[in-house]
Design a protein around this motif. Structure first.
Motif, mmCIF file in Angstrom:
data_model
loop_
_atom_site.group_PDB
_atom_site.id
_atom_site.type_symbol
_atom_site.label_atom_id
_atom_site.label_comp_id
_atom_site.label_asym_id
_atom_site.label_seq_id
_atom_site.Cartn_x
_atom_site.Cartn_y
_atom_site.Cartn_z
ATOM 1 N N SER A 1 19.725 13.736 47.674
ATOM 2 C CA SER A 1 20.551 13.298 46.541
ATOM 3 C C SER A 1 20.692 11.785 46.552
ATOM 4 C CB SER A 1 21.943 13.933 46.617
ATOM 5 O OG SER A 1 21.867 15.326 46.474
ATOM 6 N N ILE A 2 20.552 11.167 45.381
ATOM 7 C CA ILE A 2 20.794 9.736 45.226
ATOM 8 C C ILE A 2 21.633 9.511 43.975
ATOM 9 C CG2 ILE A 2 18.625 9.082 46.366
ATOM 10 C CD1 ILE A 2 17.501 8.383 43.589
ATOM 11 N N VAL A 3 22.301 8.364 43.945
ATOM 12 C CA VAL A 3 23.098 7.961 42.779
ATOM 13 C C VAL A 3 22.527 6.653 42.247
ATOM 14 C CG1 VAL A 3 25.374 7.221 41.970
ATOM 15 C CG2 VAL A 3 25.181 9.089 43.632
ATOM 16 N N LYS B 1 28.361 -5.004 47.213
ATOM 17 C CA LYS B 1 29.225 -4.371 48.206
ATOM 18 C C LYS B 1 29.265 -2.861 48.034
ATOM 19 C CE LYS B 1 33.535 -5.039 50.669
ATOM 20 N NZ LYS B 1 34.689 -5.931 50.887
ATOM 21 N N ILE B 2 29.375 -2.389 46.816
ATOM 22 C CA ILE B 2 29.490 -0.952 46.598
ATOM 23 C C ILE B 2 28.200 -0.238 46.963
ATOM 24 C CG2 ILE B 2 28.745 -0.823 44.176
ATOM 25 C CD1 ILE B 2 31.747 0.995 45.705
ATOM 26 N N THR B 3 27.041 -0.855 46.757
ATOM 27 C CA THR B 3 25.765 -0.215 47.097
ATOM 28 C C THR B 3 25.461 -0.331 48.584
ATOM 29 O OG1 THR B 3 24.601 -2.249 46.436
ATOM 30 C CG2 THR B 3 24.777 -0.489 44.801
ATOM 31 N N GLY C 1 22.642 1.921 50.080
ATOM 32 C CA GLY C 1 21.682 1.569 49.044
ATOM 33 C C GLY C 1 21.552 0.070 48.879
ATOM 34 N N TYR C 2 21.121 -0.357 47.721
ATOM 35 C CA TYR C 2 21.024 -1.777 47.397
ATOM 36 C C TYR C 2 21.105 -1.936 45.888
ATOM 37 C CZ TYR C 2 16.036 -0.750 46.489
ATOM 38 O OH TYR C 2 14.851 -0.231 46.019
ATOM 39 N N SER C 3 21.192 -3.171 45.437
ATOM 40 C CA SER C 3 21.346 -3.419 43.999
ATOM 41 C C SER C 3 20.403 -4.506 43.524
ATOM 42 C CB SER C 3 22.793 -3.818 43.686
ATOM 43 O OG SER C 3 23.114 -5.051 44.313
ATOM 44 N N TYR D 1 14.079 2.670 39.062
ATOM 45 C CA TYR D 1 14.188 4.093 39.384
ATOM 46 C C TYR D 1 12.967 4.577 40.170
ATOM 47 C CZ TYR D 1 14.662 9.106 39.096
ATOM 48 O OH TYR D 1 14.754 10.438 39.434
ATOM 49 N N LYS D 2 11.803 4.078 39.817
ATOM 50 C CA LYS D 2 10.590 4.468 40.562
ATOM 51 C C LYS D 2 10.692 4.060 42.030
ATOM 52 C CE LYS D 2 7.369 4.245 36.661
ATOM 53 N NZ LYS D 2 6.220 3.508 36.055
ATOM 54 N N GLU D 3 11.305 2.906 42.298
ATOM 55 C CA GLU D 3 11.446 2.422 43.670
ATOM 56 C C GLU D 3 12.314 3.356 44.518
ATOM 57 O OE1 GLU D 3 13.066 -1.484 43.837
ATOM 58 O OE2 GLU D 3 11.509 -2.377 42.577
ATOM 59 N N VAL D 4 13.404 3.855 43.927
ATOM 60 C CA VAL D 4 14.417 4.557 44.726
ATOM 61 C C VAL D 4 14.332 6.076 44.618
ATOM 62 C CG1 VAL D 4 15.964 2.589 44.484
ATOM 63 C CG2 VAL D 4 16.178 4.509 42.890
#
Length: 680
Positions: A391-393, A437-439, A444-446, A463-466
């Motif tokens: 699962s990812i967000v 900070k939230i990612t 994750g990362y932003s 989206y393709k990256e993650v």
């Protein structure tokens, strides 16, 4: 009287200057990429053909993860170079001390599309100044490609002599290379006679010397473009590569031919009023394309937030997807479906449900909590084996929380290990800091969306990256007869994405003692222990790349510690991390948020002069000796907050003196300070 009116009329032009009087005559960029580590040297020649000193706004746009190592200016026969110091100490040392004058200046970073470095350099009348800046960056592999982007940002449409050179060297064969240029409004064809590429299997050299005609094609009023080098290396031959010397090692891990996990993606979309119709349109188009390109075996959920939180849901009885207020949904009910297969039937139902009208506030915190609950609900409902689905967000927003229970402290961590990846609109520091900070706090990362380019494509590529995880719970263990020194970088990772690369760096006690690495991870088909072999490549002390591993070790450690400093809430840990960052940055000459580039000049035995006495000599500036001019500059900075520009303008000083004052005005640069010490 007429003369006075004439002076008042022409004075603004004397101060602001004709742009033709201050020009860049030569701009060269030389990048050397060795083992995916790029060192870029930018040299700019600026000519002032006016009869008075003028300020040149020197500006460079840098990649987000680049670190400046040096800034220098050559003028009036002297080379001025900087060194890296602790910012706190550098600020203290600007004080005029009784035993002599010690001058320092702090060079700051500013935020733009990526991040930028800006300084104002005073150029003497009818003279040329050479400005040089050096920065370094570890290239990140995304979708099997390394991108090296060089930004061109000038306040003029053409440059007489403009040249870019990029040298690439790698242990592996370079199997793909693409060179292109891009204006800020469109992509341009890479087919130009002014671009030359040559080299061997493991080395490439790219040169670009655009003609005036090419520059005019890219420019509108100003030349604002990018030069992009993309390349891939043969990781099938060396997927598990370790470079090492007598002190350090660098491990590149990039296996291929691994099967993707199933993926459940929860898209969290900003529908607040600040998004506006334009941004919403781009997000909707990107979502349409992403959903239609998803594999049928993958799953998706969608959360839309403003004041309220709305989610896509379906009752098991009617098989119709609809948008509902999350507070009205019993997400634990077996009849409520919140995650949907990305099949053609489900995807076709979505388009009309994404008819978002931007309105209301930004309730990000509650939206992310909803996404976490949805991920758990979907996981329980699908009941796949542990290593079958991940699962990812994906969060897309343009602001910081200003509504909901998390608006004051939104930096929670997800308890169920769903990584958050964020895309953000806007360049405000507050927004950037929040999204980072939230990612980072949630594995994750932003990235920032560049609104001047194709927004839809940026969202789709992100989206393709993650969305391509092929390994999870990766752990590296290094085995040596003698234990490794302290200084091993991050060695455990939550996910490895197809086409990316994991990099670990460490110190060795003795390179002559054999060492090896074991890898433990999970793939779609169970436990994974690596590609089967490790390829070692020794760099001898005689090799000019020997010190490269030390720089890379420091770069990786500083980057990781900056991340930890961003997300930790513990003050003691923050201070400890800060002290280590400063230590490594000074030792390896890296400009960081906690270090500064400073410059010093020799003490003068008679430098202690009262400010008031020197100010009286201001009108006789041209006759002052060099050391008094330096002190004048320090004085001027001190009184700047007390003496307004209006006061200077209304004083009985002649226009030439006013022009001198403006030329001396601080724009955060030591170069101005130096310029007034060398123009006797």
């Amino acid at each position: 009287m007429m003369l006075f009116i004439l002076v008042l009329f022409i004075y603004p032009f004397l101060i602001n200057g004709d742009i033709d009087l201050m020009k860049i005559t030569n701009h060269t960029v030389h990048t050397t990429i060795r083992h995916r580590y790029a060192r870029t040297v930018i040299t700019t020649l600026v000519n002032n053909s006016d009869c008075i000193p003028r300020e040149f706004p020197f500006f460079i746009a840098l990649p987000e993860d680049a670190m400046i190592t040096e800034f220098s200016v050559y003028k009036s026969g002297s080379l001025i170079k900087t060194r890296v110091e602790d910012t706190g100490l550098a600020e203290e040392e600007t004080i005029i001390k009784p035993n002599g004058l010690k001058g320092y200046y702090i060079l700051d970073l500013i935020s733009i599309d990526s991040k930028g470095f800006e300084n104002y350099v005073t150029v003497s009348p009818n003279s040329t100044v050479t400005i040089q800046i050096i920065y370094e960056q570890l290239l990140k592999k995304k979708l099997d490609v390394y991108d090296h982007i060089l930004n061109l940002n000038f306040n003029q449409s053409t440059i007489k002599d403009l040249q870019i050179t990029v040298n690439i060297e790698d242990v592996c064969d370079i199997i793909f290379l693409r060179v292109s240029r891009r204006a800020r409004t469109n992509f341009s064809s890479p087919e130009y006679q002014s671009i030359n590429v040559f080299g061997t299997n493991k080395t490439k050299t790219i040169t670009w010397k655009p003609t005036i005609i090419e520059q005019e094609e890219m420019a509108n009023k100003n030349l604002n473009a990018q030069f992009i080098v993309q390349y891939s290396v043969d990781n099938d031959y060396r997927p598990n590569l370790i470079l090492y010397n007598d002190e350090y090692f660098l491990h590149f891990f990039s296996p291929s031919n691994l099967e993707k996990f199933r993926v459940h993606t929860t898209f969290v979309l900003d529908g607040s009023g600040s998004m506006g119709i334009g941004k919403i349109k781009h997000v909707k188009q990107a979502m349409h394309n992403i959903l239609h390109e998803m594999r049928p075996q993958d799953y998706f959920s969608i959360v839309i937030f403003s004041n309220d939180i709305k989610v896509l849901m379906m009752n098991a009885d009617d098989s119709k997807i609809k948008l509902e207020d999350f507070l009205n949904i019993n997400y634990n009910s077996k009849n409520i479906i919140l995650g949907f297969e990305a099949n053609e039937y489900n995807v076709q139902q979505i388009d009309h449900l994404l008819d978002i009208v931007p309105q209301g506030y930004t309730n990000i915190g509650d939206a992310l909590m909803a996404s976490n609950q949805i991920a758990e609900s979907v996981k329980l409902r699908l009941n796949f084996p542990k290593d079958e689905i991940k699962s990812i967000v994906v969060l897309i927003c343009d602001g910081t929380p200003n509504y909901g229970k998390f608006k004051d402290d939104p930096f929670f961590e997800t308890k169920k290990n769903s990584p958050i990846f964020g895309l953000g609109y806007g360049n405000e520091d507050e927004k950037i800091h929040f999204l980072n900070k939230i990612t980072l706090s949630n594995h994750g990362y932003s990235k920032k969306i560049d609104e001047k380019l194709d927004n839809d494509l940026q969202i789709q590529n992100f989206y393709k990256e993650v969305s391509t995880p092929v390994l999870s719970d990766i752990y590296f263990k290094y085995i040596n007869k003698k234990e490794l020194k302290d200084g091993l970088s991050k060695k455990s990772f939550d996910l490895y994405f197809k086409g990316s690369e994991l990099i670990i760096s460490g110190k060795l006690i003795d390179s002559k003692e054999e060492f090896n690495c074991t890898i433990n991870a999970h793939s779609k088909h169970g436990p994974y222990s690596g590609p089967g072999f490790t390829d070692f490549f020794y760099i001898s002390r005689d090799n000019d790349e020997f010190n490269l591993l030390r720089k890379l070790w420091a770069y990786i450690h500083i980057t990781e510690m900056l991340t930890k400093h961003t997300i930790t809430q513990d003050t003691k840990e923050k201070n400890y991390l800060k002290s280590l960052i400063i230590k490594y940055a000074i030792e390896n000459s890296f400009l960081t948020p906690f270090t500064s580039l400073v410059l010093s000049w020799p003490d003068h035995p008679n430098a202690l002069i009262q400010t008031e006495k020197l100010f009286k000599n201001f009108i006789n500036y041209a006759t002052l000796p060099k050391w008094k001019k330096v002190l004048l500059y320090e004085m001027k900075k001190t009184i700047h907050h007390r003496t307004s520009i209006e006061t200077i303008n209304s004083s009985p000083l002649n226009p030439k003196l006013r022009a001198t004052y403006y030329a001396l005005r601080s724009h955060s640069t030591i170069v101005e300070k130096y310029s007034i010490t060398t123009n006797d």
